[in-house]
Design a protein around this motif. Structure first.
Motif, PDB file in Angstrom:
ATOM      1  N   VAL A  29       3.178   0.604   8.720  1.00 34.76           N
ATOM      2  CA  VAL A  29       4.319  -0.013   9.426  1.00 34.76           C
ATOM      3  C   VAL A  29       4.241  -1.376   9.403  1.00 34.76           C
ATOM      4  CG1 VAL A  29       4.538  -0.747  11.955  1.00 34.76           C
ATOM      5  CG2 VAL A  29       4.144   1.602  11.585  1.00 34.76           C
ATOM      6  N   ARG A  30       3.095  -2.122   9.055  1.00 34.18           N
ATOM      7  CA  ARG A  30       3.363  -3.702   8.861  1.00 34.18           C
ATOM      8  C   ARG A  30       3.665  -4.036   7.583  1.00 34.18           C
ATOM      9  NH1 ARG A  30       3.010  -7.314  12.853  1.00 34.18           N
ATOM     10  NH2 ARG A  30       0.921  -7.023  14.120  1.00 34.18           N
ATOM     11  N   SER A  31       3.517  -3.184   6.349  1.00 32.69           N
ATOM     12  CA  SER A  31       4.014  -3.237   5.141  1.00 32.69           C
ATOM     13  C   SER A  31       5.598  -3.417   5.147  1.00 32.69           C
ATOM     14  CB  SER A  31       3.946  -2.278   4.059  1.00 32.69           C
ATOM     15  OG  SER A  31       2.428  -2.408   3.924  1.00 32.69           O
ATOM     16  N   ILE A  41       4.307  -6.509 -14.686  1.00 36.79           N
ATOM     17  CA  ILE A  41       3.904  -5.154 -14.217  1.00 36.79           C
ATOM     18  C   ILE A  41       4.073  -3.984 -14.957  1.00 36.79           C
ATOM     19  CG2 ILE A  41       5.957  -4.754 -12.603  1.00 36.79           C
ATOM     20  CD1 ILE A  41       3.806  -3.934 -10.405  1.00 36.79           C
ATOM     21  N   TRP A  42       5.239  -4.034 -15.836  1.00 37.27           N
ATOM     22  CA  TRP A  42       5.516  -2.925 -16.809  1.00 37.27           C
ATOM     23  C   TRP A  42       4.970  -3.077 -17.977  1.00 37.27           C
ATOM     24  CZ3 TRP A  42       6.633   0.725 -13.505  1.00 37.27           C
ATOM     25  CH2 TRP A  42       7.426   0.494 -12.409  1.00 37.27           C
ATOM     26  N   ALA A  62      -1.978  -4.111  -8.466  1.00 33.03           N
ATOM     27  CA  ALA A  62      -0.967  -5.384  -8.494  1.00 33.03           C
ATOM     28  C   ALA A  62      -0.427  -5.007  -7.112  1.00 33.03           C
ATOM     29  CB  ALA A  62      -0.541  -5.560  -9.740  1.00 33.03           C
ATOM     30  N   THR A  63       0.152  -3.559  -7.160  1.00 36.34           N
ATOM     31  CA  THR A  63       0.985  -3.417  -6.017  1.00 36.34           C
ATOM     32  C   THR A  63       0.150  -3.292  -4.690  1.00 36.34           C
ATOM     33  OG1 THR A  63       2.543  -1.653  -7.514  1.00 36.34           O
ATOM     34  CG2 THR A  63       2.776  -1.512  -5.220  1.00 36.34           C
ATOM     35  N   GLY A  64      -0.909  -2.957  -4.730  1.00 41.44           N
ATOM     36  CA  GLY A  64      -1.469  -2.899  -3.414  1.00 41.44           C
ATOM     37  C   GLY A  64      -1.711  -4.283  -2.995  1.00 41.44           C
ATOM     38  N   ASN A  65      -2.094  -5.450  -4.049  1.00 40.87           N
ATOM     39  CA  ASN A  65      -2.373  -6.597  -3.368  1.00 40.87           C
ATOM     40  C   ASN A  65      -1.068  -7.265  -3.011  1.00 40.87           C
ATOM     41  OD1 ASN A  65      -5.291  -6.809  -4.150  1.00 40.87           O
ATOM     42  ND2 ASN A  65      -4.570  -7.335  -6.337  1.00 40.87           N
ATOM     43  N   SER A  66       0.054  -7.088  -3.748  1.00 40.76           N
ATOM     44  CA  SER A  66       1.215  -7.510  -3.213  1.00 40.76           C
ATOM     45  C   SER A  66       1.415  -7.110  -1.539  1.00 40.76           C
ATOM     46  CB  SER A  66       2.400  -7.288  -3.943  1.00 40.76           C
ATOM     47  OG  SER A  66       2.617  -7.504  -5.348  1.00 40.76           O
ATOM     48  N   PHE A  67       1.239  -5.474  -1.384  1.00 42.38           N
ATOM     49  CA  PHE A  67       1.522  -4.957  -0.105  1.00 42.38           C
ATOM     50  C   PHE A  67       0.527  -5.522   0.952  1.00 42.38           C
ATOM     51  CE2 PHE A  67       3.312  -0.867  -1.689  1.00 42.38           C
ATOM     52  CZ  PHE A  67       4.700  -1.362  -1.522  1.00 42.38           C
ATOM     53  N   TRP A  68      -0.735  -6.054   0.429  1.00 51.08           N
ATOM     54  CA  TRP A  68      -1.282  -6.719   1.404  1.00 51.08           C
ATOM     55  C   TRP A  68      -1.287  -7.892   1.674  1.00 51.08           C
ATOM     56  CZ3 TRP A  68      -4.759  -5.349   4.845  1.00 51.08           C
ATOM     57  CH2 TRP A  68      -5.861  -6.140   5.367  1.00 51.08           C
ATOM     58  N   ASN A  69      -0.764  -8.556   0.986  1.00 56.31           N
ATOM     59  CA  ASN A  69      -0.309 -10.128   1.068  1.00 56.31           C
ATOM     60  C   ASN A  69       0.866 -10.085   2.006  1.00 56.31           C
ATOM     61  OD1 ASN A  69      -2.188 -11.910  -0.432  1.00 56.31           O
ATOM     62  ND2 ASN A  69      -1.226 -10.914  -2.218  1.00 56.31           N
TER      63      ASN A  69
END
Length: 346
Positions: free
Chosen positions: A65-67, A271-272, A282-289
């Motif tokens: 939800v927060r993402s 990323i590619w 990398a994707t997880g870190n982006s979502f977390w930030n």
């Protein structure tokens, strides 16, 4: 000044070592608890695992939800006319089109109670740290700064590179200085010397550069509180509205000396070109930030961040005794000002 630097190993007391090891002890205790409980108290072990899985199930719902909420907020703010909004702060009149209601409130508040730093008076110092990066890596970062929707004559570029291992970035830095020195208000190139008292990392490099910036500011009689310092890694690409948005928020801050400004890092540059496991991280870190940008009470300095030069002077710049100088800078500032320190998301 208070001692806010990490002590050398020989100076660390048993009490210090205990609290230094405590996070690791708690982490390993949590990981080993299911195994230990399954051997000693099987029922308790099963209940522990079920409770842990339920906790993460509920947490995953909240994170999703927060993402979505954070991403929508990020996209909305990227579309705002930050340059026109900043101009409104200068003139005291709302002339920008398609702006949110809080912008009108901000303009009225500035008119009634003007903050210490006027939007016309501030300068930006962009510190780009490098070690062995080539011109192919560094120049796009500098170009991203130049492409910003901001007057580069209000920007001081600081190219910070290392002397160790033959100063591998020196040719690239010298070429950049020669090519772009007329674009900015001023360009500084610093070669960080090898020292025995510092950890080999970014902290010592940008601290050395920050002290050279301080000399330039004092020489030209510029108030350090009017200089906003942003640190970039060699491959960062700031958004074209970053400097405008940072200036806007800085001009609205009642006590900018006690605030850090945190843009949202997105790990998308190459990323590619990396293996699939790295793309997942990398994707997880982006979502977390993105999620953290909605939780200001949990926000800490991370990766590229900005502070006033006066704040950096008061904290004796970044830590030179740790690899993780970004997150550590939050606590240096926090303890330097007796807990009076906030992080504002951009």
């Amino acid at each position: 000044m208070k001692r806010i630097e990490i002590p050398y190993e020989e100076d660390r007391s048993r009490r210090y070592r205990f609290f230094e090891a405590l996070p690791g002890i708690l982490s390993w205790s949590l990981l080993l608890s299911p195994l230990i409980l399954s051997l000693l108290y099987p029922t308790a072990g099963v209940l522990f695992v079920i409770a842990y899985l339920l906790m993460w199930f509920m947490k995953s719902i909240g994170l999703n939800v927060r993402s979505i909420q954070g991403y929508r907020t990020l996209e909305l703010h990227k579309k705002l006319p930050w340059g026109a909004m900043l101009q409104d702060l200068k003139t005291g009149k709302v002339e920008a089109k398609s702006v949110p209601s809080w912008h009108t409130d901000n303009v009225e508040r500035i008119k009634a109670h003007e903050n210490p730093i006027h939007a016309d008076d501030m300068y930006h110092a962009v510190v780009i740290a490098s070690y062995n990066e080539s011109i192919e890596v560094l120049e796009p970062t500098v170009q991203a700064v130049i492409d910003s929707d901001y007057d580069m004559k209000q920007v001081i570029l600081v190219m910070a590179y290392e002397e160790r291992n033959g100063a591998q970035s020196e040719p690239a830095v010298k070429e950049i200085v020669k090519k772009y020195k007329s674009v900015f208000k001023h360009v500084i190139a610093t070669k960080h010397p090898v020292t025995d008292k510092e950890v080999k990392g970014k902290g010592g490099n940008i601290t050395f550069a920050g002290r050279e910036l301080e000399k330039y500011v004092h020489k030209h009689k510029i108030d350090p509180l009017k200089v906003i310092v942003t640190t970039l890694d060699s491959d960062n690409r700031p958004h074209e509205q970053y400097l405008n948005a940072l200036s806007y928020v800085y001009a609205l801050t009642e006590s900018p000396k006690h605030v850090s400004y945190q843009p949202i890092p997105m790990f998308t540059n190459n990323i590619w070109d990396v293996p699939a496991p790295m793309r997942i991280i990398a994707t997880g870190n982006s979502f977390w930030n993105i999620i953290l940008s909605l939780r200001q009470h949990m926000l800490r300095n991370f990766s590229s961040h900005a502070q006033s030069l006066q704040t950096l002077i008061d904290t004796d710049y970044w830590s030179v005794r740790t690899i993780v100088e970004d997150g550590h800078q939050f606590w240096r500032t926090y303890f330097r000002y007796d807990g009076r320190h906030d992080v504002y998301p951009l």
